[in-house]
Design a protein around this motif. Structure first.
Motif, PDB file in Angstrom:
ATOM      1  N   ALA A  21       0.833  -1.208   0.000  1.00 65.02           N
ATOM      2  CA  ALA A  21       0.000   0.000   0.000  1.00 65.02           C
ATOM      3  C   ALA A  21       0.868   1.260   0.000  1.00 65.02           C
ATOM      4  O   ALA A  21       0.563   2.227  -0.700  1.00 65.02           O
ATOM      5  CB  ALA A  21      -0.935  -0.002   1.200  1.00 65.02           C
ATOM      6  N   GLU A  22       1.943   1.238   0.766  1.00 71.18           N
ATOM      7  CA  GLU A  22       2.843   2.402   0.807  1.00 71.18           C
ATOM      8  C   GLU A  22       3.540   2.598  -0.529  1.00 71.18           C
ATOM      9  O   GLU A  22       3.679   3.733  -0.999  1.00 71.18           O
ATOM     10  CB  GLU A  22       3.877   2.235   1.926  1.00 71.18           C
ATOM     11  N   LEU A  23       3.976   1.502  -1.142  1.00 70.53           N
ATOM     12  CA  LEU A  23       4.613   1.596  -2.457  1.00 70.53           C
ATOM     13  C   LEU A  23       3.621   2.102  -3.488  1.00 70.53           C
ATOM     14  O   LEU A  23       3.948   2.972  -4.300  1.00 70.53           O
ATOM     15  CB  LEU A  23       5.196   0.251  -2.877  1.00 70.53           C
ATOM     16  N   ALA A  24       2.414   1.589  -3.443  1.00 68.71           N
ATOM     17  CA  ALA A  24       1.376   2.025  -4.384  1.00 68.71           C
ATOM     18  C   ALA A  24       1.116   3.524  -4.236  1.00 68.71           C
ATOM     19  O   ALA A  24       0.977   4.244  -5.237  1.00 68.71           O
ATOM     20  CB  ALA A  24       0.092   1.238  -4.160  1.00 68.71           C
ATOM     21  N   GLY A  44       1.225  -4.066 -20.005  1.00 65.43           N
ATOM     22  CA  GLY A  44       1.221  -3.058 -21.061  1.00 65.43           C
ATOM     23  C   GLY A  44       2.248  -1.968 -20.837  1.00 65.43           C
ATOM     24  O   GLY A  44       2.995  -1.977 -19.847  1.00 65.43           O
ATOM     25  N   PRO A  45       2.278  -0.997 -21.749  1.00 69.24           N
ATOM     26  CA  PRO A  45       3.264   0.088 -21.660  1.00 69.24           C
ATOM     27  C   PRO A  45       3.155   0.897 -20.369  1.00 69.24           C
ATOM     28  O   PRO A  45       4.174   1.280 -19.788  1.00 69.24           O
ATOM     29  CB  PRO A  45       2.977   0.961 -22.872  1.00 69.24           C
ATOM     30  N   LYS A  46       1.938   1.152 -19.910  1.00 74.01           N
ATOM     31  CA  LYS A  46       1.763   1.912 -18.671  1.00 74.01           C
ATOM     32  C   LYS A  46       2.312   1.123 -17.479  1.00 74.01           C
ATOM     33  O   LYS A  46       2.986   1.680 -16.607  1.00 74.01           O
ATOM     34  CB  LYS A  46       0.279   2.239 -18.462  1.00 74.01           C
ATOM     35  N   ALA A  47       2.049  -0.166 -17.465  1.00 71.05           N
ATOM     36  CA  ALA A  47       2.566  -1.020 -16.384  1.00 71.05           C
ATOM     37  C   ALA A  47       4.088  -1.039 -16.413  1.00 71.05           C
ATOM     38  O   ALA A  47       4.733  -1.023 -15.358  1.00 71.05           O
ATOM     39  CB  ALA A  47       2.005  -2.424 -16.501  1.00 71.05           C
ATOM     40  N   GLN A  48       4.670  -1.052 -17.603  1.00 64.66           N
ATOM     41  CA  GLN A  48       6.132  -1.053 -17.719  1.00 64.66           C
ATOM     42  C   GLN A  48       6.730   0.246 -17.187  1.00 64.66           C
ATOM     43  O   GLN A  48       7.819   0.242 -16.608  1.00 64.66           O
ATOM     44  CB  GLN A  48       6.562  -1.302 -19.168  1.00 64.66           C
ATOM     45  N   GLU A  49       6.014   1.352 -17.378  1.00 64.64           N
ATOM     46  CA  GLU A  49       6.463   2.623 -16.804  1.00 64.64           C
ATOM     47  C   GLU A  49       6.461   2.536 -15.276  1.00 64.64           C
ATOM     48  O   GLU A  49       7.376   3.010 -14.625  1.00 64.64           O
ATOM     49  CB  GLU A  49       5.560   3.774 -17.257  1.00 64.64           C
ATOM     50  N   HIS A  50       5.442   1.920 -14.738  1.00 65.72           N
ATOM     51  CA  HIS A  50       5.376   1.757 -13.283  1.00 65.72           C
ATOM     52  C   HIS A  50       6.503   0.852 -12.793  1.00 65.72           C
ATOM     53  O   HIS A  50       7.070   1.097 -11.729  1.00 65.72           O
ATOM     54  CB  HIS A  50       4.015   1.214 -12.839  1.00 65.72           C
ATOM     55  N   VAL A  51       6.848  -0.173 -13.567  1.00 68.63           N
ATOM     56  CA  VAL A  51       7.961  -1.055 -13.202  1.00 68.63           C
ATOM     57  C   VAL A  51       9.248  -0.243 -13.126  1.00 68.63           C
ATOM     58  O   VAL A  51      10.043  -0.402 -12.194  1.00 68.63           O
ATOM     59  CB  VAL A  51       8.096  -2.230 -14.197  1.00 68.63           C
ATOM     60  N   LYS A  52       9.456   0.653 -14.078  1.00 68.14           N
ATOM     61  CA  LYS A  52      10.649   1.514 -14.053  1.00 68.14           C
ATOM     62  C   LYS A  52      10.678   2.364 -12.791  1.00 68.14           C
ATOM     63  O   LYS A  52      11.726   2.526 -12.158  1.00 68.14           O
ATOM     64  CB  LYS A  52      10.683   2.421 -15.290  1.00 68.14           C
ATOM     65  N   HIS A  53       9.530   2.904 -12.412  1.00 67.46           N
ATOM     66  CA  HIS A  53       9.452   3.721 -11.205  1.00 67.46           C
ATOM     67  C   HIS A  53       9.689   2.877  -9.957  1.00 67.46           C
ATOM     68  O   HIS A  53      10.328   3.328  -9.011  1.00 67.46           O
ATOM     69  CB  HIS A  53       8.102   4.436 -11.113  1.00 67.46           C
ATOM     70  N   ARG A  55      11.531   0.189  -9.776  1.00 68.60           N
ATOM     71  CA  ARG A  55      12.987  -0.060  -9.718  1.00 68.60           C
ATOM     72  C   ARG A  55      13.739   1.154  -9.192  1.00 68.60           C
ATOM     73  O   ARG A  55      14.673   1.025  -8.414  1.00 68.60           O
ATOM     74  CB  ARG A  55      13.521  -0.429 -11.103  1.00 68.60           C
ATOM     75  N   LYS A  56      13.313   2.338  -9.626  1.00 68.87           N
ATOM     76  CA  LYS A  56      13.990   3.558  -9.203  1.00 68.87           C
ATOM     77  C   LYS A  56      13.769   3.819  -7.713  1.00 68.87           C
ATOM     78  O   LYS A  56      14.709   4.116  -6.989  1.00 68.87           O
ATOM     79  CB  LYS A  56      13.470   4.735 -10.020  1.00 68.87           C
ATOM     80  N   ILE A  57      12.526   3.676  -7.264  1.00 65.64           N
ATOM     81  CA  ILE A  57      12.209   3.925  -5.856  1.00 65.64           C
ATOM     82  C   ILE A  57      12.954   2.948  -4.943  1.00 65.64           C
ATOM     83  O   ILE A  57      13.510   3.340  -3.924  1.00 65.64           O
ATOM     84  CB  ILE A  57      10.684   3.812  -5.615  1.00 65.64           C
ATOM     85  N   LEU A  58      12.967   1.664  -5.326  1.00 64.85           N
ATOM     86  CA  LEU A  58      13.580   0.646  -4.488  1.00 64.85           C
ATOM     87  C   LEU A  58      15.070   0.427  -4.788  1.00 64.85           C
ATOM     88  O   LEU A  58      15.723  -0.364  -4.130  1.00 64.85           O
ATOM     89  CB  LEU A  58      12.819  -0.685  -4.629  1.00 64.85           C
ATOM     90  N   LYS A  59      15.560   1.115  -5.818  1.00 64.49           N
ATOM     91  CA  LYS A  59      16.976   1.005  -6.223  1.00 64.49           C
ATOM     92  C   LYS A  59      17.371  -0.430  -6.512  1.00 64.49           C
ATOM     93  O   LYS A  59      18.355  -0.939  -5.994  1.00 64.49           O
ATOM     94  CB  LYS A  59      17.871   1.619  -5.175  1.00 64.49           C
ATOM     95  N   ILE A  60      16.568  -1.093  -7.379  1.00 61.01           N
ATOM     96  CA  ILE A  60      16.876  -2.468  -7.776  1.00 61.01           C
ATOM     97  C   ILE A  60      16.977  -2.554  -9.281  1.00 61.01           C
ATOM     98  O   ILE A  60      16.550  -1.707  -9.993  1.00 61.01           O
ATOM     99  CB  ILE A  60      15.837  -3.487  -7.259  1.00 61.01           C
TER     100      ILE A  60
END
Length: 60
Positions: A21-24, A44-53, A55-60
């Motif tokens: 919930a906090e990540l969301a 989809g493309p929007k989900a892939q954008e969220h995956v990038k974010h 990774r960035k937030i969690l530094k993975i």
């Protein structure tokens, strides 16, 4: 999302004492939508954008 990345996300959330919930909230999406992304139900493309974010937030 690959299973490897899903596991890494869960591990990072555990290390940071965060929950889905906090990540969301940081991503500006709903908890169920985040769950769908992590479980590979949204790819989809929007989900892939969220995956990038994620990774960035969690530094993975």
């Amino acid at each position: 999302m690959s299973e490897d990345l899903s596991i890494r996300v869960r591990n990072e959330l555990y290390k940071r004492k965060m929950n889905h919930a906090e990540l969301a909230k940081l991503l500006g999406i709903s908890g169920p939508y985040l769950s769908d992304i992590l479980n590979g139900k949204r790819t989809g493309p929007k989900a892939q954008e969220h995956v990038k974010h994620i990774r960035k937030i969690l530094k993975i």
